[in-house]
Motif scaffolding. Structure first.
Motif, PDB file in Angstrom:
ATOM      1  N   MET A  17      10.695  18.974 -27.914  1.00  0.00           N
ATOM      2  CA  MET A  17      10.286  19.299 -29.269  1.00  0.00           C
ATOM      3  C   MET A  17       8.869  19.863 -29.259  1.00  0.00           C
ATOM      4  O   MET A  17       7.979  19.310 -28.612  1.00  0.00           O
ATOM      5  N   ALA A  18       8.658  20.967 -29.987  1.00  0.00           N
ATOM      6  CA  ALA A  18       7.330  21.581 -30.042  1.00  0.00           C
ATOM      7  C   ALA A  18       6.393  20.699 -30.858  1.00  0.00           C
ATOM      8  O   ALA A  18       6.815  20.031 -31.807  1.00  0.00           O
ATOM      9  N   PRO A  19       5.110  20.687 -30.503  1.00  0.00           N
ATOM     10  CA  PRO A  19       4.146  19.918 -31.288  1.00  0.00           C
ATOM     11  C   PRO A  19       4.154  20.361 -32.748  1.00  0.00           C
ATOM     12  O   PRO A  19       4.260  21.546 -33.049  1.00  0.00           O
ATOM     13  N   GLN A  20       4.064  19.392 -33.653  1.00  0.00           N
ATOM     14  CA  GLN A  20       4.143  19.685 -35.076  1.00  0.00           C
ATOM     15  C   GLN A  20       2.810  19.355 -35.743  1.00  0.00           C
ATOM     16  O   GLN A  20       2.219  18.311 -35.503  1.00  0.00           O
ATOM     17  N   ARG A  21       2.355  20.286 -36.618  1.00  0.00           N
ATOM     18  CA  ARG A  21       1.121  20.074 -37.359  1.00  0.00           C
ATOM     19  C   ARG A  21       1.340  20.581 -38.782  1.00  0.00           C
ATOM     20  O   ARG A  21       1.191  21.757 -39.062  1.00  0.00           O
ATOM     21  N   ASP A  22       1.721  19.695 -39.674  1.00  0.00           N
ATOM     22  CA  ASP A  22       1.926  20.039 -41.072  1.00  0.00           C
ATOM     23  C   ASP A  22       0.847  19.363 -41.905  1.00  0.00           C
ATOM     24  O   ASP A  22       0.643  18.141 -41.789  1.00  0.00           O
ATOM     25  N   VAL A  23       0.171  20.133 -42.743  1.00  0.00           N
ATOM     26  CA  VAL A  23      -0.882  19.559 -43.573  1.00  0.00           C
ATOM     27  C   VAL A  23      -0.758  20.053 -45.009  1.00  0.00           C
ATOM     28  O   VAL A  23      -0.224  21.126 -45.275  1.00  0.00           O
ATOM     29  N   SER A  24      -1.244  19.237 -45.923  1.00  0.00           N
ATOM     30  CA  SER A  24      -1.371  19.596 -47.326  1.00  0.00           C
ATOM     31  C   SER A  24      -2.679  18.988 -47.815  1.00  0.00           C
ATOM     32  O   SER A  24      -2.921  17.793 -47.616  1.00  0.00           O
ATOM     33  N   ALA A  25      -3.517  19.783 -48.435  1.00  0.00           N
ATOM     34  CA  ALA A  25      -4.828  19.299 -48.870  1.00  0.00           C
ATOM     35  C   ALA A  25      -5.162  19.867 -50.237  1.00  0.00           C
ATOM     36  O   ALA A  25      -4.832  21.012 -50.537  1.00  0.00           O
ATOM     37  N   TRP A  26      -5.809  19.060 -51.067  1.00  0.00           N
ATOM     38  CA  TRP A  26      -6.261  19.558 -52.360  1.00  0.00           C
ATOM     39  C   TRP A  26      -7.396  18.681 -52.892  1.00  0.00           C
ATOM     40  O   TRP A  26      -7.621  17.575 -52.428  1.00  0.00           O
ATOM     41  N   ARG A  27      -8.116  19.229 -53.850  1.00  0.00           N
ATOM     42  CA  ARG A  27      -9.232  18.533 -54.477  1.00  0.00           C
ATOM     43  C   ARG A  27      -8.848  18.242 -55.919  1.00  0.00           C
ATOM     44  O   ARG A  27      -8.839  19.144 -56.762  1.00  0.00           O
ATOM     45  N   PRO A  28      -8.513  17.013 -56.251  1.00  0.00           N
ATOM     46  CA  PRO A  28      -8.039  16.695 -57.600  1.00  0.00           C
ATOM     47  C   PRO A  28      -9.201  16.597 -58.596  1.00  0.00           C
ATOM     48  O   PRO A  28     -10.358  16.430 -58.205  1.00  0.00           O
ATOM     49  N   HIS A  29      -8.860  16.687 -59.876  1.00  0.00           N
ATOM     50  CA  HIS A  29      -9.864  16.547 -60.926  1.00  0.00           C
ATOM     51  C   HIS A  29      -9.979  15.073 -61.315  1.00  0.00           C
ATOM     52  O   HIS A  29      -9.761  14.678 -62.466  1.00  0.00           O
TER      53      HIS A  29
END
Length: 264
Positions: A1-13
């Motif tokens: 299996m290939a290395p996995q790098r999933d990200v989600s980022a945000w700046r909330p109010h």
């Protein structure tokens, strides 16, 4: 299996929350780095092992980990399939500097109620329009964190060696423009080699690593605000976009463009 790098980022109010960061890494290992904010971490799948103040820690599923600002730490998968984590970066309005010492001593909190509340907070932060709910849940989380840390505090305040603290303050004031070691030695009236030894001994990280960590942290905020990687590199003190990319990918796990594209 290939290395996995999933990200989600945000700046909330939501006051007090600097950034929300969700990630799934299978093989990526964070090097030693620092944040200017408190790092509140839960792991949904797998586990993370990390070093904080030269002591090894881990994050089983029922654990809430709280890493204090300005204290170097790393992180790597503790299971073959990696880990899936959710992170909140909280500013000092939510947790004061007086709690840094207890957090260094006991960063991993085994508290099912706190774990549940942090998960509920993430759910609220993921829905625009639910800011009041998120702020209310953050208040409850902060209250429970303070209860844990104050119960574990010990008599006497943890103090950094004076010279190392002065250098850290100087670096914090010069994140974008930077400074040379000779300049720092002149300003602090110390030999350059002694400066490096004092800082590394006190914080477990070299001065240049600390400065790059702070620059990457500033870059994260600009990228989430919509700045391009090229603009961000210039604004945060990196030589060029390639220089930013090299350090950003090393500390965050993905390049700046991909991180910016993950923002909500």
């Amino acid at each position: 299996m290939a290395p996995q790098r999933d990200v989600s980022a945000w700046r909330p109010h939501v006051p007090g929350v600097v950034e929300v960061f969700h990630a799934h890494f299978t093989e990526y290992a964070y090097p030693m780095h620092v944040h200017g904010a408190w790092t509140l971490l839960i792991v949904d799948d797998g586990a993370v092992r990390y070093d904080l103040e030269r002591h090894e820690h881990g994050t089983p599923l029922d654990t809430v980990s709280l890493l204090p600002p300005h204290v170097p730490h790393n992180g790597s998968p503790a299971t073959p399939d990696g880990f899936r984590k959710r992170v909140l970066y909280l500013d000092s309005t939510r947790l004061g500097e007086d709690l840094i010492g207890p957090a260094v001593d006991s960063p991993d909190l085994r508290d099912p109620v706190l774990r549940q509340r942090v998960g509920q907070l993430h759910a609220a932060l993921g829905h625009p329009g639910d800011e009041l709910e998120a702020e209310s849940r953050l208040t409850l989380v902060g209250e429970r964190l303070r209860e844990h840390l104050r119960a574990r505090s010990v008599a006497g305040e943890r103090r950094d060696p004076a010279l190392a603290r002065e250098l850290r303050e100087l670096l914090d004031a010069r994140v974008a423009q930077g400074l040379t070691l000779d300049e720092a030695a002149r300003l602090l009236h110390a030999h350059p080699a002694h400066l490096v030894r004092a800082f590394s001994t006190a914080f477990g990280i070299a001065p240049h690593q600390y400065l790059n960590s702070r620059r990457v942290e500033s870059a994260r905020a600009l990228l989430l605000g919509g700045a391009s990687p090229a603009e961000t590199a210039t604004a945060t003190g990196f030589y060029d976009q390639a220089h930013l990319t090299r350090h950003f990918k090393r500390l965050v796990g993905v390049p700046p463009g991909r991180y910016r594209g993950s923002a909500r």
